[in-house]
Design a protein around this motif. Structure first.
Motif, PDB file in Angstrom:
ATOM      1  N   UNK A 258       0.793  -1.229   0.000  1.00 24.33           N
ATOM      2  CA  UNK A 258       0.000   0.000   0.000  1.00 24.33           C
ATOM      3  C   UNK A 258       0.825   1.280   0.000  1.00 24.33           C
ATOM      4  N   UNK A 259       1.986   1.252   0.668  1.00 21.70           N
ATOM      5  CA  UNK A 259       2.777   2.489   0.764  1.00 21.70           C
ATOM      6  C   UNK A 259       4.011   2.490  -0.126  1.00 21.70           C
ATOM      7  N   UNK A 260       4.569   1.316  -0.364  1.00 26.19           N
ATOM      8  CA  UNK A 260       5.797   1.229  -1.156  1.00 26.19           C
ATOM      9  C   UNK A 260       7.029   1.690  -0.411  1.00 26.19           C
ATOM     10  N   UNK A 261       6.874   2.043   0.877  1.00 28.11           N
ATOM     11  CA  UNK A 261       8.009   2.571   1.637  1.00 28.11           C
ATOM     12  C   UNK A 261       8.957   1.467   2.110  1.00 28.11           C
ATOM     13  N   UNK A 262       8.457   0.243   2.183  1.00 22.96           N
ATOM     14  CA  UNK A 262       9.338  -0.875   2.532  1.00 22.96           C
ATOM     15  C   UNK A 262       9.175  -1.982   1.499  1.00 22.96           C
ATOM     16  N   UNK A 263      10.190  -2.824   1.406  1.00 20.32           N
ATOM     17  CA  UNK A 263      10.131  -3.980   0.525  1.00 20.32           C
ATOM     18  C   UNK A 263      10.503  -5.228   1.329  1.00 20.32           C
ATOM     19  N   UNK A 264      10.104  -6.380   0.801  1.00 18.93           N
ATOM     20  CA  UNK A 264      10.349  -7.639   1.495  1.00 18.93           C
ATOM     21  C   UNK A 264      11.135  -8.583   0.580  1.00 18.93           C
ATOM     22  N   UNK A 265      12.145  -9.195   1.142  1.00 18.53           N
ATOM     23  CA  UNK A 265      13.000 -10.128   0.386  1.00 18.53           C
ATOM     24  C   UNK A 265      13.128 -11.432   1.168  1.00 18.53           C
ATOM     25  N   UNK A 266      12.922 -12.555   0.468  1.00 20.16           N
ATOM     26  CA  UNK A 266      13.071 -13.871   1.102  1.00 20.16           C
ATOM     27  C   UNK A 266      14.352 -14.531   0.600  1.00 20.16           C
ATOM     28  N   UNK A 267      15.227 -14.871   1.513  1.00 22.74           N
ATOM     29  CA  UNK A 267      16.483 -15.556   1.174  1.00 22.74           C
ATOM     30  C   UNK A 267      16.324 -17.053   1.409  1.00 22.74           C
ATOM     31  N   UNK A 268      16.942 -17.843   0.541  1.00 21.44           N
ATOM     32  CA  UNK A 268      16.849 -19.310   0.599  1.00 21.44           C
ATOM     33  C   UNK A 268      15.396 -19.772   0.604  1.00 21.44           C
TER      34      UNK A 268
ATOM     35  N   UNK B  20      14.803 -17.185   5.171  1.00 21.42           N
ATOM     36  CA  UNK B  20      14.814 -15.973   6.005  1.00 21.42           C
ATOM     37  C   UNK B  20      14.091 -14.855   5.253  1.00 21.42           C
ATOM     38  N   UNK B  21      13.164 -14.220   5.935  1.00 19.76           N
ATOM     39  CA  UNK B  21      12.405 -13.134   5.324  1.00 19.76           C
ATOM     40  C   UNK B  21      12.801 -11.812   5.972  1.00 19.76           C
ATOM     41  N   UNK B  22      13.216 -10.863   5.138  1.00 17.07           N
ATOM     42  CA  UNK B  22      13.731  -9.582   5.632  1.00 17.07           C
ATOM     43  C   UNK B  22      12.930  -8.424   5.032  1.00 17.07           C
ATOM     44  N   UNK B  23      12.597  -7.452   5.883  1.00 20.33           N
ATOM     45  CA  UNK B  23      11.958  -6.222   5.419  1.00 20.33           C
ATOM     46  C   UNK B  23      12.996  -5.108   5.453  1.00 20.33           C
ATOM     47  N   UNK B  24      13.013  -4.279   4.409  1.00 19.76           N
ATOM     48  CA  UNK B  24      13.998  -3.197   4.353  1.00 19.76           C
ATOM     49  C   UNK B  24      13.366  -1.955   3.736  1.00 19.76           C
ATOM     50  N   UNK B  25      13.975  -0.816   4.006  1.00 21.24           N
ATOM     51  CA  UNK B  25      13.440   0.477   3.580  1.00 21.24           C
ATOM     52  C   UNK B  25      13.656   0.697   2.092  1.00 21.24           C
ATOM     53  N   UNK B  26      12.610   1.130   1.416  1.00 17.76           N
ATOM     54  CA  UNK B  26      12.686   1.402  -0.015  1.00 17.76           C
ATOM     55  C   UNK B  26      13.072   2.866  -0.223  1.00 17.76           C
ATOM     56  N   UNK B  27      14.348   3.132  -0.266  1.00 17.07           N
ATOM     57  CA  UNK B  27      14.822   4.512  -0.342  1.00 17.07           C
ATOM     58  C   UNK B  27      14.446   5.197  -1.643  1.00 17.07           C
ATOM     59  N   UNK B  28      14.284   4.426  -2.707  1.00 22.78           N
ATOM     60  CA  UNK B  28      13.892   5.039  -3.983  1.00 22.78           C
ATOM     61  C   UNK B  28      12.521   5.679  -3.868  1.00 22.78           C
ATOM     62  N   UNK B  29      11.564   4.975  -3.242  1.00 25.08           N
ATOM     63  CA  UNK B  29      10.213   5.502  -3.056  1.00 25.08           C
ATOM     64  C   UNK B  29      10.217   6.688  -2.107  1.00 25.08           C
TER      65      UNK B  29
END
Length: 280
Positions: free
Chosen positions: A45-55, A62-71
């Motif tokens: 809804x906001x695009x301010x964070x993104x989620x990435x799943x490793x392995x 492992x699922x990690x949330x991180x800040x979407x600096x581009x947005x």
């Protein structure tokens, strides 16, 4: 159900550094499944964070949330460009408040129009109720203070202002102080004498016309008349009103006000200069 408070907690937590869903879960006191749902919802809804799943697909995923600096930067860039225009422009006809309104979430904003004949009589803008709702602080972006002469459904705005002052409300005004605005300024000065330290007025040429009511709501006005157009595009005088309830945009508008206010001259200093010129 994802609340505004949980959204703010998650965004502030993730903005510091990338976080595991498990870490966010502990931070907000929700289960992993609920937190994962919240994070995905905020990302969508906001695009301010993104989620990435490793392995992905393994037991050690492992699922990690991180800040979407581009947005985030895009949003900051919009506000920066808007502020640059507001800071540099002096005439209300050079800036349409819709330029701000169009970027606000439509669930947190509202617009309406009022057709009028007499600029000092209003029926539909409900400014009286907006003003009466102020609890502690009123910011005003003005031209020549003409709004204090408005009557809305037989209620005088200047009388409502005195009601606020009696309740201890602080009023800060940015306006144009020149020969044309002295009459209106004299009216305000009467209130300033009755309620010292509650009204602060500074001279500033700026294009906005509107208010910030506490930290809850902002309203801006744009007026258009048939004389503004060469043809018959407009048959009657029209006022457009833009109400904003979005916390982020209200905070930005407050920052805009304070930036202009700090760099503006106090009305008494401005009056001294005017008197030296015209009372020679």
């Amino acid at each position: 159900m994802l609340t505004k408070e949980d959204t703010k907690k998650i965004l502030a937590f993730v903005k510091k550094e990338p976080k595991l869903i498990q870490d966010i879960s502990h931070h907000i006191g929700k289960s992993w499944v609920t937190t994962d749902s919240y994070v995905n919802s905020i990302a969508k809804e906001s695009g301010l964070i993104q989620v990435k799943t490793f392995r992905e697909g393994t037991k050690g995923a492992i699922k990690v949330a991180y800040w979407n600096y581009a947005e985030s930067l895009e949003s900051d860039e919009i506000k920066e460009k808007l502020f640059d225009r507001i800071r540099l422009l002096a005439n209300k006809k050079d800036f349409d408040p819709m330029e701000i309104y169009q970027f606000v979430d439509n669930k947190k904003a509202k617009a309406f129009i009022e057709r009028y004949d007499d600029p000092f009589i209003s029926k539909n803008q409900k400014l009286v109720s907006c003003l009466k709702g102020v609890e502690s602080e009123l910011f005003c972006f003005s031209g020549n203070l003409s709004w204090i002469n408005v009557t809305e459904n037989k209620v005088k705005i200047i009388a409502v202002l005195e009601e606020l002052l009696k309740r201890g409300v602080i009023i800060r005004v940015l306006c144009r102080i020149d020969v044309a605005s002295l009459t209106n300024l004299n009216i305000m000065e009467r209130l300033m004498k009755k309620y010292p330290n509650q009204i602060e007025i500074r001279h500033r040429l700026q294009p906005l016309r509107g208010f910030i009511f506490d930290s809850k709501r902002a309203r801006f006005k744009d007026e258009k008349s048939p004389q503004d157009f060469k043809g018959k595009e407009l048959e009657k005088n029209v006022r457009m009103f833009y109400d904003i309830y979005d916390d982020e945009w209200i905070k930005w508008l407050q920052n805009v006000f304070w930036n202009l206010f700090r760099s503006s001259i106090d009305y008494k200093q401005r009056l001294e200069i005017i008197n030296k010129i015209y009372l020679k």
